[in-house]
Write an enzyme that holds these catalytic residues in place. Structure first.
Site, PDB file in Angstrom:
ATOM      1  N   ASP A   1      47.020  47.724  44.992  1.00  0.00           N
ATOM      2  CA  ASP A   1      47.141  47.889  45.646  1.00  0.00           C
ATOM      3  C   ASP A   1      47.608  49.549  46.958  1.00  0.00           C
ATOM      4  O   ASP A   1      47.573  50.369  45.922  1.00  0.00           O
ATOM      5  CB  ASP A   1      49.007  47.482  45.861  1.00  0.00           C
TER       6      ASP A   1
ATOM      7  N   LEU B   1      30.608  41.600  30.847  1.00  0.00           N
ATOM      8  CA  LEU B   1      32.148  41.571  31.385  1.00  0.00           C
ATOM      9  C   LEU B   1      32.447  40.337  32.131  1.00  0.00           C
ATOM     10  O   LEU B   1      31.136  40.607  32.802  1.00  0.00           O
ATOM     11  CB  LEU B   1      32.234  42.806  32.141  1.00  0.00           C
TER      12      LEU B   1
ATOM     13  N   HIS C   1      39.874  50.610  52.806  1.00  0.00           N
ATOM     14  CA  HIS C   1      39.361  49.210  51.857  1.00  0.00           C
ATOM     15  C   HIS C   1      38.217  49.904  51.234  1.00  0.00           C
ATOM     16  O   HIS C   1      37.918  49.549  50.294  1.00  0.00           O
ATOM     17  CB  HIS C   1      39.275  47.864  52.734  1.00  0.00           C
TER      18      HIS C   1
HETATM   19  C1  FPP Z   1      45.369  46.151  48.777  1.00  0.00           C
HETATM   20  O1  FPP Z   1      45.855  47.322  50.487  1.00  0.00           O
HETATM   21  C2  FPP Z   1      44.196  45.816  49.008  1.00  0.00           C
HETATM   22  C3  FPP Z   1      43.962  44.876  50.008  1.00  0.00           C
HETATM   23  C4  FPP Z   1      44.386  43.637  50.664  1.00  0.00           C
HETATM   24  C5  FPP Z   1      41.953  44.321  49.929  1.00  0.00           C
HETATM   25  C6  FPP Z   1      41.795  44.937  48.384  1.00  0.00           C
HETATM   26  C7  FPP Z   1      40.480  45.081  48.539  1.00  0.00           C
HETATM   27  C8  FPP Z   1      38.967  45.835  48.353  1.00  0.00           C
HETATM   28  C9  FPP Z   1      39.564  46.894  47.223  1.00  0.00           C
HETATM   29  C10 FPP Z   1      37.593  45.164  48.299  1.00  0.00           C
HETATM   30  C11 FPP Z   1      38.093  44.728  47.179  1.00  0.00           C
HETATM   31  C12 FPP Z   1      35.743  44.007  47.422  1.00  0.00           C
HETATM   32  C13 FPP Z   1      35.365  43.469  46.684  1.00  0.00           C
HETATM   33  C14 FPP Z   1      34.198  42.600  46.980  1.00  0.00           C
HETATM   34  C15 FPP Z   1      35.999  42.619  45.416  1.00  0.00           C
HETATM   35  P1  FPP Z   1      46.746  47.216  50.846  1.00  0.00           P
HETATM   36  O2  FPP Z   1      46.023  46.811  52.652  1.00  0.00           O
HETATM   37  O3  FPP Z   1      47.871  45.866  50.999  1.00  0.00           O
HETATM   38  O4  FPP Z   1      47.206  48.428  51.463  1.00  0.00           O
HETATM   39  P2  FPP Z   1      48.601  49.165  51.899  1.00  0.00           P
HETATM   40  O5  FPP Z   1      49.821  48.335  50.439  1.00  0.00           O
HETATM   41  O6  FPP Z   1      48.576  50.091  51.581  1.00  0.00           O
HETATM   42  O7  FPP Z   1      49.019  48.406  53.655  1.00  0.00           O
END
Ligand code: FPP
Length: 253
Positions: free
Chosen positions: A33, A144, A50
């Site tokens: 997050d 893994l 992201h």
């Molecule tokens: C949460 O941050 C994150 C997500 C909803 C997306 C997570 C995705 C990735 C890290 C990419 C992973 C890629 C693969 C291929 C698995 P948020 O957007 O909720 O952040 P915020 O709470 O600060 O708004």
């Protein structure tokens, strides 16, 4: 000496210097997050957060292999995340697709087995296809077990399992009195995956957000203020060091 202190007692953070004396969690689950906030703090679009999140994920996969974590499950998109603006969802789908295409070679090289955990029905077919191909290609890998929760929601998962069991009761295949905990576990998306020992959530939120509700019954929980794109190997090691200090009792004295 705990894992954390052994690493910092060593000259460098190289894998050779890593001395692991403590108990390594077999299965680590992560709620990644804070990508959006990371980007906003830098006056960048959320998509940049992201993208940076994928870099952290790559580093944590490497660290998991190095440390000897056997299962890593990451929350990449919840079933509730569809409420985000369409442009962000579109971007995330593109990112998921590009990432698996770009990283498959490395997953094979590192011996990582990939599994998709979640409801595949409402994901774009090209995303499901690419992940299913990766699941097939990596199915013999053993270094893994890397599970990506995509379009995942725990309540729906449990409800779906109830429905499967309900049908078996209706057909006479299963007796209601005989249903046991394992019957439910065996009908979740995570069947064949052991329950997480350790759950990490980044970005300072203290919530579970519908992630693995059944499976984390006895997991140790760890919350850190570090935003996911900033969460690197040293933060992971620190979290595992904290895990090693916990006394897991599973309800016993
Ligand atoms: C949460 O941050 C994150 C997500 C909803 C997306 C997570 C995705 C990735 C890290 C990419 C992973 C890629 C693969 C291929 C698995 P948020 O957007 O909720 O952040 P915020 O709470 O600060 O708004």
């Amino acid at each position: 000496m705990s894992l954390f202190s052994s690493i910092f007692a060593s000259k460098k953070n190289s894998s050779q210097d890593l001395i692991i004396n403590g108990n390594i969690p077999k299965h680590v689950a992560i709620i990644m997050d804070g990508n959006g906030r990371w980007a906003t703090k830098r006056h960048l679009p959320r998509s940049a957060g992201h993208r940076a999140g994928v870099e952290s994920l790559r580093e944590i996969i490497n660290a998991s292999i190095e440390i000897g974590v056997e299962y890593l499950t990451v929350y990449s998109l919840s079933s509730e995340n569809w409420k985000r603006p369409e442009s962000e969802i579109k971007f995330l789908m593109k990112l998921f697709l590009a990432t698996i295409k770009n990283e498959l070679r490395l997953l094979m090289e590192y011996g990582v087995r990939l599994r998709l955990v979640g409801d595949r029905k409402s994901l774009p077919p090209e995303v499901v296809e690419a992940y299913e191909e990766a699941e097939k290609k990596t199915s013999e890998n053993t270094k893994l077990n890397f599970n990506i929760a995509l379009n995942y929601g725990s309540r729906q998962e449990i409800l779906d399992a109830f429905k499967i069991l309900g049908k078996k009761i209706n057909s006479g295949e299963l007796n209601i009195e005989d249903i046991c905990i394992k019957d439910l576990s065996d009908n979740l998306y995570t069947k064949d995956i052991p329950d997480p020992d350790f759950l990490i959530r980044t970005s300072g939120e203290h919530r579970i957000s519908n992630f693995l509700l059944w499976q984390i019954s006895y997991s140790e929980l760890y919350f850190t203020k570090v935003l996911w794109p900033d969460f690197k190997r040293k933060h992971f090691i620190k979290a595992i060091d904290e895990y090693q200090k916990r006394n897991r009792r599973f309800g016993k004295l």
